[in-house]
Scaffold this motif. Structure first.
Motif, PDB file in Angstrom:
ATOM      1  N   PRO A   1       0.808  -1.215   0.000  1.00 34.29           N
ATOM      2  CA  PRO A   1       0.000   0.000   0.000  1.00 34.29           C
ATOM      3  C   PRO A   1       0.846   1.273   0.000  1.00 34.29           C
ATOM      4  CG  PRO A   1      -0.016  -1.018   2.164  1.00 34.29           C
ATOM      5  CD  PRO A   1       0.732  -1.918   1.247  1.00 34.29           C
ATOM      6  N   ASN A   2       1.634   1.439  -1.048  1.00 31.07           N
ATOM      7  CA  ASN A   2       2.508   2.609  -1.121  1.00 31.07           C
ATOM      8  C   ASN A   2       1.960   3.670  -2.073  1.00 31.07           C
ATOM      9  OD1 ASN A   2       2.902   1.319  -3.499  1.00 31.07           O
ATOM     10  ND2 ASN A   2       5.099   1.044  -3.295  1.00 31.07           N
ATOM     11  N   ASN A   3       0.672   3.558  -2.399  1.00 29.34           N
ATOM     12  CA  ASN A   3      -0.029   4.519  -3.254  1.00 29.34           C
ATOM     13  C   ASN A   3       0.547   4.630  -4.663  1.00 29.34           C
ATOM     14  OD1 ASN A   3      -1.954   5.267  -1.302  1.00 29.34           O
ATOM     15  ND2 ASN A   3      -0.406   6.525  -0.293  1.00 29.34           N
ATOM     16  N   ASN A  41     -18.730  -5.994  -0.440  1.00 30.33           N
ATOM     17  CA  ASN A  41     -17.652  -5.141  -0.930  1.00 30.33           C
ATOM     18  C   ASN A  41     -16.426  -6.023  -1.125  1.00 30.33           C
ATOM     19  OD1 ASN A  41     -15.761  -3.188  -1.443  1.00 30.33           O
ATOM     20  ND2 ASN A  41     -16.072  -2.052   0.437  1.00 30.33           N
ATOM     21  N   SER A  42     -15.859  -6.037  -2.328  1.00 27.11           N
ATOM     22  CA  SER A  42     -14.702  -6.898  -2.578  1.00 27.11           C
ATOM     23  C   SER A  42     -13.420  -6.329  -1.979  1.00 27.11           C
ATOM     24  CB  SER A  42     -14.521  -7.129  -4.073  1.00 27.11           C
ATOM     25  OG  SER A  42     -14.221  -5.916  -4.731  1.00 27.11           O
ATOM     26  N   GLN A  43     -13.377  -5.008  -1.744  1.00 32.15           N
ATOM     27  CA  GLN A  43     -12.194  -4.410  -1.114  1.00 32.15           C
ATOM     28  C   GLN A  43     -12.266  -4.639   0.385  1.00 32.15           C
ATOM     29  OE1 GLN A  43     -11.154  -0.345  -2.075  1.00 32.15           O
ATOM     30  NE2 GLN A  43     -10.414  -0.041  -0.006  1.00 32.15           N
ATOM     31  N   VAL A  44     -11.300  -5.368   0.903  1.00 33.76           N
ATOM     32  CA  VAL A  44     -11.323  -5.760   2.299  1.00 33.76           C
ATOM     33  C   VAL A  44     -10.433  -4.865   3.154  1.00 33.76           C
ATOM     34  CG1 VAL A  44     -10.815  -7.647   3.884  1.00 33.76           C
ATOM     35  CG2 VAL A  44     -11.874  -8.133   1.692  1.00 33.76           C
ATOM     36  N   TRP A  45      -9.213  -4.558   2.675  1.00 30.42           N
ATOM     37  CA  TRP A  45      -8.275  -3.817   3.521  1.00 30.42           C
ATOM     38  C   TRP A  45      -7.350  -2.980   2.656  1.00 30.42           C
ATOM     39  CZ3 TRP A  45      -3.300  -5.886   6.025  1.00 30.42           C
ATOM     40  CH2 TRP A  45      -2.887  -5.054   7.065  1.00 30.42           C
ATOM     41  N   ASP A  46      -7.087  -1.782   3.110  1.00 32.99           N
ATOM     42  CA  ASP A  46      -6.201  -0.881   2.382  1.00 32.99           C
ATOM     43  C   ASP A  46      -4.798  -0.834   2.983  1.00 32.99           C
ATOM     44  OD1 ASP A  46      -6.637   0.529   4.715  1.00 32.99           O
ATOM     45  OD2 ASP A  46      -7.421   2.320   3.732  1.00 32.99           O
ATOM     46  N   THR A  53      -0.273   3.749   7.386  1.00 30.45           N
ATOM     47  CA  THR A  53       0.150   2.523   6.717  1.00 30.45           C
ATOM     48  C   THR A  53       0.850   1.608   7.714  1.00 30.45           C
ATOM     49  OG1 THR A  53       0.420   3.763   4.668  1.00 30.45           O
ATOM     50  CG2 THR A  53       1.481   1.622   4.781  1.00 30.45           C
ATOM     51  N   VAL A  54       0.491   0.321   7.684  1.00 32.47           N
ATOM     52  CA  VAL A  54       1.099  -0.637   8.613  1.00 32.47           C
ATOM     53  C   VAL A  54       2.519  -0.975   8.163  1.00 32.47           C
ATOM     54  CG1 VAL A  54      -1.115  -1.630   9.264  1.00 32.47           C
ATOM     55  CG2 VAL A  54       0.175  -2.664   7.403  1.00 32.47           C
ATOM     56  N   ASN A  55       3.285  -1.549   9.049  1.00 35.18           N
ATOM     57  CA  ASN A  55       4.651  -1.966   8.741  1.00 35.18           C
ATOM     58  C   ASN A  55       4.653  -3.138   7.769  1.00 35.18           C
ATOM     59  OD1 ASN A  55       5.803  -0.091  10.504  1.00 35.18           O
ATOM     60  ND2 ASN A  55       5.640  -1.493  12.230  1.00 35.18           N
ATOM     61  N   SER A  56       5.738  -3.248   7.018  1.00 32.59           N
ATOM     62  CA  SER A  56       5.915  -4.411   6.157  1.00 32.59           C
ATOM     63  C   SER A  56       5.979  -5.655   7.025  1.00 32.59           C
ATOM     64  CB  SER A  56       7.214  -4.292   5.354  1.00 32.59           C
ATOM     65  OG  SER A  56       7.156  -3.224   4.456  1.00 32.59           O
ATOM     66  N   GLY A  57       5.425  -6.737   6.517  1.00 31.61           N
ATOM     67  CA  GLY A  57       5.463  -7.990   7.259  1.00 31.61           C
ATOM     68  C   GLY A  57       4.307  -8.900   6.891  1.00 31.61           C
ATOM     69  N   SER A  58       4.168  -9.959   7.649  1.00 35.05           N
ATOM     70  CA  SER A  58       3.101 -10.928   7.431  1.00 35.05           C
ATOM     71  C   SER A  58       1.926 -10.619   8.340  1.00 35.05           C
ATOM     72  CB  SER A  58       3.601 -12.340   7.713  1.00 35.05           C
ATOM     73  OG  SER A  58       4.625 -12.681   6.809  1.00 35.05           O
TER      74      SER A  58
END
Length: 80
Positions: A1-3, A41-46, A53-58
C-alpha cells in the motif's frame, strides 16, 4: 500500500456473493487490525490502521461466513 496504484488494497474476488461475511486481520503478535462485517464489498483492507500505513510484514486473516465456514490464511504487506 505505497499509493503507486498497484496492489494498494486487498480485494477478494467473489466475496460479494457472501453477504455479511466477518473478516479479521491480525499481525504476528495477535494485534487486531481489522474486525468488521463486510457487506458486499470486494475491497477488504487498504493496509492501514487508524489512518496510517502498517509496517511491512506478514499478517493473518480469518474469514467467517454466515453458514459457519471459516477460512484462514496469511498475506504479505510490503512498504517501501
Amino acid at each position: 500500500p505505497n499509493n503507486d496504484g498497484k496492489n494498494d488494497n486487498w480485494t477478494i474476488r467473489g466475496i460479494s456473493n457472501y453477504p455479511d461475511v466477518h473478516i479479521q486481520i491480525f499481525d504476528r503478535y495477535g494485534k487486531l487490525f481489522v474486525d468488521r462485517i463486510n457487506h458486499k464489498n470486494s475491497q477488504v483492507w487498504d493496509g492501514k490502521y487508524l489512518g496510517r500505513t502498517v509496517n511491512s510484514g506478514s499478517y493473518w486473516y480469518i474469514i467467517k461466513l454466515t453458514d459457519g465456514r471459516k477460512y484462514v490464511g496469511s498475506l504479505a504487506v510490503r512498504n517501501y
